[in-house]
Scaffold this motif. Sequence first.
Motif, PDB file in Angstrom:
ATOM      1  N   MET A  42     -72.106  51.972 -32.464  1.00 44.60           N
ATOM      2  CA  MET A  42     -71.021  52.672 -31.825  1.00 44.60           C
ATOM      3  C   MET A  42     -71.407  53.123 -30.413  1.00 44.60           C
ATOM      4  N   GLU A  43     -72.688  53.359 -30.203  1.00 50.55           N
ATOM      5  CA  GLU A  43     -73.107  53.793 -28.872  1.00 50.55           C
ATOM      6  C   GLU A  43     -72.754  52.751 -27.817  1.00 50.55           C
ATOM      7  N   ALA A  44     -72.937  51.475 -28.131  1.00 54.23           N
ATOM      8  CA  ALA A  44     -72.580  50.412 -27.186  1.00 54.23           C
ATOM      9  C   ALA A  44     -71.077  50.417 -26.912  1.00 54.23           C
ATOM     10  N   THR A  45     -70.286  50.701 -27.936  1.00 62.49           N
ATOM     11  CA  THR A  45     -68.836  50.789 -27.772  1.00 62.49           C
ATOM     12  C   THR A  45     -68.482  51.914 -26.804  1.00 62.49           C
ATOM     13  N   LEU A  46     -69.120  53.058 -26.953  1.00 62.03           N
ATOM     14  CA  LEU A  46     -68.848  54.194 -26.073  1.00 62.03           C
ATOM     15  C   LEU A  46     -69.267  53.906 -24.634  1.00 62.03           C
ATOM     16  N   ARG A  47     -70.341  53.157 -24.458  1.00 58.22           N
ATOM     17  CA  ARG A  47     -70.739  52.777 -23.092  1.00 58.22           C
ATOM     18  C   ARG A  47     -69.657  51.917 -22.442  1.00 58.22           C
ATOM     19  N   VAL A  48     -69.052  51.011 -23.210  1.00 56.72           N
ATOM     20  CA  VAL A  48     -67.953  50.186 -22.683  1.00 56.72           C
ATOM     21  C   VAL A  48     -66.772  51.077 -22.294  1.00 56.72           C
ATOM     22  N   LEU A  49     -66.422  52.036 -23.152  1.00 52.98           N
ATOM     23  CA  LEU A  49     -65.321  52.953 -22.828  1.00 52.98           C
ATOM     24  C   LEU A  49     -65.619  53.748 -21.563  1.00 52.98           C
ATOM     25  N   ASN A  50     -66.855  54.214 -21.410  1.00 48.90           N
ATOM     26  CA  ASN A  50     -67.235  54.938 -20.195  1.00 48.90           C
ATOM     27  C   ASN A  50     -67.108  54.045 -18.967  1.00 48.90           C
ATOM     28  N   ASP A  51     -67.511  52.786 -19.090  1.00 53.53           N
ATOM     29  CA  ASP A  51     -67.385  51.836 -17.980  1.00 53.53           C
ATOM     30  C   ASP A  51     -65.913  51.627 -17.605  1.00 53.53           C
ATOM     31  N   LEU A  52     -65.048  51.509 -18.611  1.00 55.35           N
ATOM     32  CA  LEU A  52     -63.615  51.327 -18.349  1.00 55.35           C
ATOM     33  C   LEU A  52     -63.031  52.536 -17.624  1.00 55.35           C
ATOM     34  N   GLU A  53     -63.480  53.709 -18.000  1.00 55.14           N
ATOM     35  CA  GLU A  53     -63.001  54.919 -17.335  1.00 55.14           C
ATOM     36  C   GLU A  53     -63.495  54.961 -15.883  1.00 55.14           C
ATOM     37  N   GLN A  54     -64.764  54.655 -15.680  1.00 58.37           N
ATOM     38  CA  GLN A  54     -65.307  54.658 -14.318  1.00 58.37           C
ATOM     39  C   GLN A  54     -64.631  53.614 -13.442  1.00 58.37           C
ATOM     40  N   ALA A  55     -64.212  52.498 -14.037  1.00 57.00           N
ATOM     41  CA  ALA A  55     -63.540  51.438 -13.282  1.00 57.00           C
ATOM     42  C   ALA A  55     -62.061  51.758 -13.042  1.00 57.00           C
ATOM     43  N   GLY A  56     -61.554  52.846 -13.643  1.00 63.36           N
ATOM     44  CA  GLY A  56     -60.165  53.228 -13.445  1.00 63.36           C
ATOM     45  C   GLY A  56     -59.174  52.497 -14.327  1.00 63.36           C
ATOM     46  N   VAL A  57     -59.670  51.738 -15.294  1.00 58.83           N
ATOM     47  CA  VAL A  57     -58.774  51.029 -16.215  1.00 58.83           C
ATOM     48  C   VAL A  57     -58.042  52.034 -17.091  1.00 58.83           C
ATOM     49  N   ILE A  58     -58.755  53.081 -17.504  1.00 62.31           N
ATOM     50  CA  ILE A  58     -58.157  54.232 -18.177  1.00 62.31           C
ATOM     51  C   ILE A  58     -58.520  55.469 -17.366  1.00 62.31           C
ATOM     52  N   SER A  59     -57.653  56.452 -17.382  1.00 63.15           N
ATOM     53  CA  SER A  59     -57.911  57.665 -16.610  1.00 63.15           C
ATOM     54  C   SER A  59     -58.836  58.614 -17.343  1.00 63.15           C
ATOM     55  N   ARG A  60     -58.712  58.676 -18.648  1.00 60.71           N
ATOM     56  CA  ARG A  60     -59.517  59.570 -19.473  1.00 60.71           C
ATOM     57  C   ARG A  60     -59.398  59.094 -20.912  1.00 60.71           C
ATOM     58  N   TYR A  61     -60.440  59.323 -21.698  1.00 59.31           N
ATOM     59  CA  TYR A  61     -60.372  58.997 -23.113  1.00 59.31           C
ATOM     60  C   TYR A  61     -61.083  60.085 -23.903  1.00 59.31           C
ATOM     61  N   ALA A  62     -60.765  60.147 -25.182  1.00 55.38           N
ATOM     62  CA  ALA A  62     -61.478  61.017 -26.122  1.00 55.38           C
ATOM     63  C   ALA A  62     -61.301  60.445 -27.517  1.00 55.38           C
ATOM     64  N   ILE A  63     -62.333  60.605 -28.330  1.00 57.73           N
ATOM     65  CA  ILE A  63     -62.302  60.155 -29.713  1.00 57.73           C
ATOM     66  C   ILE A  63     -61.420  61.103 -30.513  1.00 57.73           C
ATOM     67  N   GLY A  64     -60.563  60.522 -31.347  1.00 53.82           N
ATOM     68  CA  GLY A  64     -59.701  61.307 -32.225  1.00 53.82           C
ATOM     69  C   GLY A  64     -59.798  60.782 -33.640  1.00 53.82           C
ATOM     70  N   GLY A  65     -58.898  61.240 -34.493  1.00 55.49           N
ATOM     71  CA  GLY A  65     -58.804  60.745 -35.853  1.00 55.49           C
ATOM     72  C   GLY A  65     -60.001  61.097 -36.716  1.00 55.49           C
ATOM     73  N   ALA A  66     -60.209  60.293 -37.754  1.00 52.89           N
ATOM     74  CA  ALA A  66     -61.251  60.569 -38.737  1.00 52.89           C
ATOM     75  C   ALA A  66     -62.643  60.547 -38.112  1.00 52.89           C
ATOM     76  N   MET A  67     -62.869  59.655 -37.148  1.00 54.08           N
ATOM     77  CA  MET A  67     -64.186  59.590 -36.521  1.00 54.08           C
ATOM     78  C   MET A  67     -64.473  60.886 -35.760  1.00 54.08           C
ATOM     79  N   ALA A  68     -63.470  61.444 -35.098  1.00 50.48           N
ATOM     80  CA  ALA A  68     -63.663  62.714 -34.396  1.00 50.48           C
ATOM     81  C   ALA A  68     -63.993  63.822 -35.379  1.00 50.48           C
ATOM     82  N   ALA A  69     -63.355  63.803 -36.536  1.00 53.02           N
ATOM     83  CA  ALA A  69     -63.608  64.837 -37.538  1.00 53.02           C
ATOM     84  C   ALA A  69     -65.067  64.832 -37.977  1.00 53.02           C
TER      85      ALA A  69
END
Length: 165
Positions: free
Chosen positions: A1-28
Amino acid sequence: MEATLRVLNDLEQAGVISRYAIGGAMAATFYAEPLLTFDLDVFVALPQTPGGLLTLEPLYGALRARGYREEDECMNIEGVPVQFLPAYNALLEEALTEARETLYEATPTRVLRAEHLVAAALQTGRDKDRERVRLLLDQAHLDRDYLMGVLGRHGLESRWTQWNP
């Protein structure tokens, strides 16, 4: 999952998404014992198109360009099925804004606050959401005053009373 989060961080830094946060059961799981889940729910703020519409296409396109593929309603990112959910109402917009910065192993990420997870579960109202609320009430360190403020701002006091007599 850490590699997945690095991809999400890269997408945010590239401006593809403005902001993200984990929700749902995984956040719990950041606050209580793990629940069975098959995907990573990620709430996102998306850049608006010139016409004001929100679309996942630029995000999916950026992921396809990196070699990731769709699987049903998810994108498989580094072996983890990720379901992207736009922050589609005032509660989720607030939850995304107020998400807690944390580390998953060595990778920075954001997770919705436990109080917002409770409120979102109340708003959705499924049986599995009721169980999530029970688990978070039993195990998470909730700020009850903050929770009651969230519930009040989003008209969820009556559902709270129904679920917690």
